[in-house]
Design a protein around this motif. Structure first.
Motif, PDB file in Angstrom:
ATOM      1  N   VAL A  25       6.721   5.570  -0.060  1.00 44.05           N
ATOM      2  CA  VAL A  25       5.322   5.179   0.147  1.00 44.05           C
ATOM      3  C   VAL A  25       4.628   6.220   1.016  1.00 44.05           C
ATOM      4  CG1 VAL A  25       3.785   3.458   1.168  1.00 44.05           C
ATOM      5  CG2 VAL A  25       5.745   2.714  -0.177  1.00 44.05           C
ATOM      6  N   LEU A  26       5.295   6.654   2.070  1.00 44.51           N
ATOM      7  CA  LEU A  26       4.702   7.656   2.959  1.00 44.51           C
ATOM      8  C   LEU A  26       4.461   8.971   2.228  1.00 44.51           C
ATOM      9  CD1 LEU A  26       6.681   6.974   6.242  1.00 44.51           C
ATOM     10  CD2 LEU A  26       4.307   6.364   5.731  1.00 44.51           C
ATOM     11  N   LYS A  27       5.443   9.412   1.437  1.00 39.97           N
ATOM     12  CA  LYS A  27       5.290  10.667   0.695  1.00 39.97           C
ATOM     13  C   LYS A  27       4.092  10.594  -0.241  1.00 39.97           C
ATOM     14  CE  LYS A  27       7.524  13.807  -2.511  1.00 39.97           C
ATOM     15  NZ  LYS A  27       8.660  14.020  -3.403  1.00 39.97           N
ATOM     16  N   ALA A  28       3.943   9.466  -0.917  1.00 41.45           N
ATOM     17  CA  ALA A  28       2.820   9.300  -1.841  1.00 41.45           C
ATOM     18  C   ALA A  28       1.490   9.169  -1.114  1.00 41.45           C
ATOM     19  CB  ALA A  28       3.052   8.074  -2.725  1.00 41.45           C
ATOM     20  N   SER A  29       1.514   8.771   0.145  1.00 39.99           N
ATOM     21  CA  SER A  29       0.286   8.535   0.912  1.00 39.99           C
ATOM     22  C   SER A  29      -0.198   9.747   1.691  1.00 39.99           C
ATOM     23  CB  SER A  29       0.494   7.364   1.886  1.00 39.99           C
ATOM     24  OG  SER A  29       0.844   6.189   1.189  1.00 39.99           O
ATOM     25  N   ILE A  30       0.711  10.602   2.121  1.00 42.60           N
ATOM     26  CA  ILE A  30       0.350  11.751   2.950  1.00 42.60           C
ATOM     27  C   ILE A  30      -0.257  12.841   2.071  1.00 42.60           C
ATOM     28  CG2 ILE A  30       1.227  13.579   4.460  1.00 42.60           C
ATOM     29  CD1 ILE A  30       3.513  11.584   5.218  1.00 42.60           C
ATOM     30  N   PRO A  31      -1.522  13.226   2.317  1.00 38.64           N
ATOM     31  CA  PRO A  31      -2.147  14.285   1.514  1.00 38.64           C
ATOM     32  C   PRO A  31      -1.346  15.582   1.583  1.00 38.64           C
ATOM     33  CG  PRO A  31      -3.777  13.188   2.891  1.00 38.64           C
ATOM     34  CD  PRO A  31      -2.426  12.698   3.337  1.00 38.64           C
ATOM     35  N   GLY A  32      -1.040  16.160   0.424  1.00 40.98           N
ATOM     36  CA  GLY A  32      -0.341  17.437   0.361  1.00 40.98           C
ATOM     37  C   GLY A  32       1.156  17.363   0.595  1.00 40.98           C
ATOM     38  N   CYS A  33       1.720  16.164   0.737  1.00 44.50           N
ATOM     39  CA  CYS A  33       3.152  16.042   1.017  1.00 44.50           C
ATOM     40  C   CYS A  33       3.960  16.406  -0.213  1.00 44.50           C
ATOM     41  CB  CYS A  33       3.492  14.628   1.476  1.00 44.50           C
ATOM     42  SG  CYS A  33       5.209  14.474   2.035  1.00 44.50           S
ATOM     43  N   GLU A  34       4.826  17.404  -0.058  1.00 53.41           N
ATOM     44  CA  GLU A  34       5.683  17.837  -1.153  1.00 53.41           C
ATOM     45  C   GLU A  34       7.085  17.276  -1.031  1.00 53.41           C
ATOM     46  OE1 GLU A  34       5.346  22.110  -0.971  1.00 53.41           O
ATOM     47  OE2 GLU A  34       3.538  22.064  -2.203  1.00 53.41           O
ATOM     48  N   GLU A  35       7.540  17.077   0.193  1.00 53.14           N
ATOM     49  CA  GLU A  35       8.880  16.539   0.447  1.00 53.14           C
ATOM     50  C   GLU A  35       8.827  15.656   1.671  1.00 53.14           C
ATOM     51  OE1 GLU A  35      11.857  19.602   0.928  1.00 53.14           O
ATOM     52  OE2 GLU A  35      11.050  20.749  -0.756  1.00 53.14           O
ATOM     53  N   LEU A  36       9.614  14.588   1.644  1.00 57.88           N
ATOM     54  CA  LEU A  36       9.775  13.739   2.822  1.00 57.88           C
ATOM     55  C   LEU A  36      11.191  13.189   2.777  1.00 57.88           C
ATOM     56  CD1 LEU A  36       8.358  12.552   5.327  1.00 57.88           C
ATOM     57  CD2 LEU A  36       7.870  10.538   3.961  1.00 57.88           C
ATOM     58  N   THR A  37      11.978  13.545   3.767  1.00 54.50           N
ATOM     59  CA  THR A  37      13.373  13.150   3.814  1.00 54.50           C
ATOM     60  C   THR A  37      13.614  12.295   5.038  1.00 54.50           C
ATOM     61  OG1 THR A  37      13.943  15.275   2.811  1.00 54.50           O
ATOM     62  CG2 THR A  37      15.742  14.030   3.818  1.00 54.50           C
ATOM     63  N   LYS A  38      14.247  11.156   4.825  1.00 53.59           N
ATOM     64  CA  LYS A  38      14.602  10.262   5.933  1.00 53.59           C
ATOM     65  C   LYS A  38      16.029  10.597   6.351  1.00 53.59           C
ATOM     66  CE  LYS A  38      14.500   5.418   7.241  1.00 53.59           C
ATOM     67  NZ  LYS A  38      14.142   4.066   6.793  1.00 53.59           N
ATOM     68  N   ASN A  39      16.184  11.181   7.531  1.00 53.53           N
ATOM     69  CA  ASN A  39      17.498  11.565   8.034  1.00 53.53           C
ATOM     70  C   ASN A  39      18.210  10.411   8.711  1.00 53.53           C
ATOM     71  OD1 ASN A  39      17.084  14.171   7.093  1.00 53.53           O
ATOM     72  ND2 ASN A  39      16.148  14.819   9.004  1.00 53.53           N
ATOM     73  N   SER A  40      17.439   9.496   9.288  1.00 61.64           N
ATOM     74  CA  SER A  40      17.979   8.296   9.919  1.00 61.64           C
ATOM     75  C   SER A  40      16.847   7.281  10.008  1.00 61.64           C
ATOM     76  CB  SER A  40      18.525   8.616  11.322  1.00 61.64           C
ATOM     77  OG  SER A  40      17.467   8.833  12.235  1.00 61.64           O
ATOM     78  N   ASP A  41      17.102   6.138  10.609  1.00 63.37           N
ATOM     79  CA  ASP A  41      16.056   5.125  10.742  1.00 63.37           C
ATOM     80  C   ASP A  41      14.904   5.592  11.627  1.00 63.37           C
ATOM     81  OD1 ASP A  41      17.328   3.377   9.063  1.00 63.37           O
ATOM     82  OD2 ASP A  41      18.266   2.207  10.670  1.00 63.37           O
ATOM     83  N   ASN A 140      -4.776   6.083   0.271  1.00 61.28           N
ATOM     84  CA  ASN A 140      -3.550   6.124  -0.528  1.00 61.28           C
ATOM     85  C   ASN A 140      -2.574   5.035  -0.101  1.00 61.28           C
ATOM     86  OD1 ASN A 140      -4.622   8.416  -1.738  1.00 61.28           O
ATOM     87  ND2 ASN A 140      -3.403   9.830  -0.527  1.00 61.28           N
ATOM     88  N   PHE A 141      -2.390   4.885   1.210  1.00 58.15           N
ATOM     89  CA  PHE A 141      -1.458   3.894   1.744  1.00 58.15           C
ATOM     90  C   PHE A 141      -1.891   2.487   1.349  1.00 58.15           C
ATOM     91  CE2 PHE A 141       0.135   1.142   5.189  1.00 58.15           C
ATOM     92  CZ  PHE A 141       1.488   1.439   5.133  1.00 58.15           C
ATOM     93  N   GLY A 142      -3.166   2.198   1.510  1.00 57.51           N
ATOM     94  CA  GLY A 142      -3.691   0.881   1.150  1.00 57.51           C
ATOM     95  C   GLY A 142      -3.501   0.569  -0.323  1.00 57.51           C
ATOM     96  N   GLU A 143      -3.684   1.577  -1.193  1.00 53.44           N
ATOM     97  CA  GLU A 143      -3.493   1.381  -2.627  1.00 53.44           C
ATOM     98  C   GLU A 143      -2.030   1.104  -2.972  1.00 53.44           C
ATOM     99  OE1 GLU A 143      -5.211   4.840  -4.445  1.00 53.44           O
ATOM    100  OE2 GLU A 143      -7.252   4.123  -4.101  1.00 53.44           O
ATOM    101  N   HIS A 144      -1.100   1.720  -2.228  1.00 51.99           N
ATOM    102  CA  HIS A 144       0.323   1.467  -2.474  1.00 51.99           C
ATOM    103  C   HIS A 144       0.767   0.114  -1.934  1.00 51.99           C
ATOM    104  CE1 HIS A 144       0.587   5.698  -3.548  1.00 51.99           C
ATOM    105  NE2 HIS A 144       1.710   5.363  -4.143  1.00 51.99           N
ATOM    106  N   VAL A 145       0.241  -0.262  -0.785  1.00 52.35           N
ATOM    107  CA  VAL A 145       0.672  -1.507  -0.152  1.00 52.35           C
ATOM    108  C   VAL A 145       0.005  -2.717  -0.793  1.00 52.35           C
ATOM    109  CG1 VAL A 145       0.724  -2.805   2.017  1.00 52.35           C
ATOM    110  CG2 VAL A 145       1.159  -0.354   2.019  1.00 52.35           C
ATOM    111  N   ALA A 146      -1.268  -2.600  -1.094  1.00 48.69           N
ATOM    112  CA  ALA A 146      -2.024  -3.739  -1.633  1.00 48.69           C
ATOM    113  C   ALA A 146      -3.031  -3.274  -2.669  1.00 48.69           C
ATOM    114  CB  ALA A 146      -2.729  -4.460  -0.491  1.00 48.69           C
TER     115      ALA A 146
END
Length: 185
Positions: A25-41, A140-146
């Motif tokens: 969701v964050l990757k799709a919401s952040i303008p220009g985000c090409e990669e987003l990796t969660k390394n831990s919580d 973008n975030f609002g459209e993904h969440v609701a």
């Protein structure tokens, strides 16, 4: 640079909290985000391509989530580097407040520092770009969440019609779209 704002999101606080912690969701919401990796919580890495005035750069950065208080909020601390374009460092305090059973007020307070070529662009350009990017993120975030109900219905209707015909100018260019009836006279 300091920035404070809030956004009403048509979803429960728990749903907004889950989305704020979902890398997809964050990757799709952040303008220009090409990669987003969660390394831990609490640790994420991102690659974001941005244009600020005449400066274009790809920023690589690390983000740490601190002061976690589910589902009420957290503090995001991060830093990113865009090579010769410059760097950014900062933190944002994010809080979630229920606004009825199916709505949430998300409030954020950002304190960030920038350096390099970006810092030379001037505070007005930086501030306006930051506000624009924050606005795009929340849209973008609002459209993904609701997603709004009418838009969801249109998407479903278009998906049902999609195989039958192409729409718009692109469809017309490739032979899709409405066909004119032949008149034999």
């Amino acid at each position: 640079m300091q920035m404070t704002d809030s956004q009403r999101i048509e979803a429960s606080r728990e749903k907004v909290w889950e989305a704020l912690n979902d890398p997809e969701v964050l990757k799709a919401s952040i303008p220009g985000c090409e990669e987003l990796t969660k390394n831990s919580d609490t640790e994420l890495e991102a690659k974001v391509k941005l244009k600020v005035g005449p400066v274009k750069a790809t920023f690589g950065g690390k983000v740490t989530l601190n002061d976690l208080d589910p589902p009420n909020g957290y503090t995001i601390e991060g830093e990113g580097s865009g090579g010769v374009a410059g760097f950014t460092r900062g933190a944002a305090k994010v809080s979630l407040e229920e606004d009825g059973p199916d709505a949430t007020i998300l409030t954020y307070e950002v304190d960030a520092k920038i350096g390099g070529k970006l810092a030379q662009l001037g505070s007005r350009l930086i501030d306006s770009t930051a506000k624009r990017l924050a606005g795009e993120f929340f849209t973008n975030f609002g459209e993904h969440v609701a997603p709004s109900a009418p838009e969801a219905e249109v998407v479903e209707a278009e998906a049902a019609d999609a195989p039958a015909e192409k729409k718009g100018w692109l469809g017309g260019l490739f032979g899709g779209g409405k066909k004119e009836e032949e008149v034999v006279g």
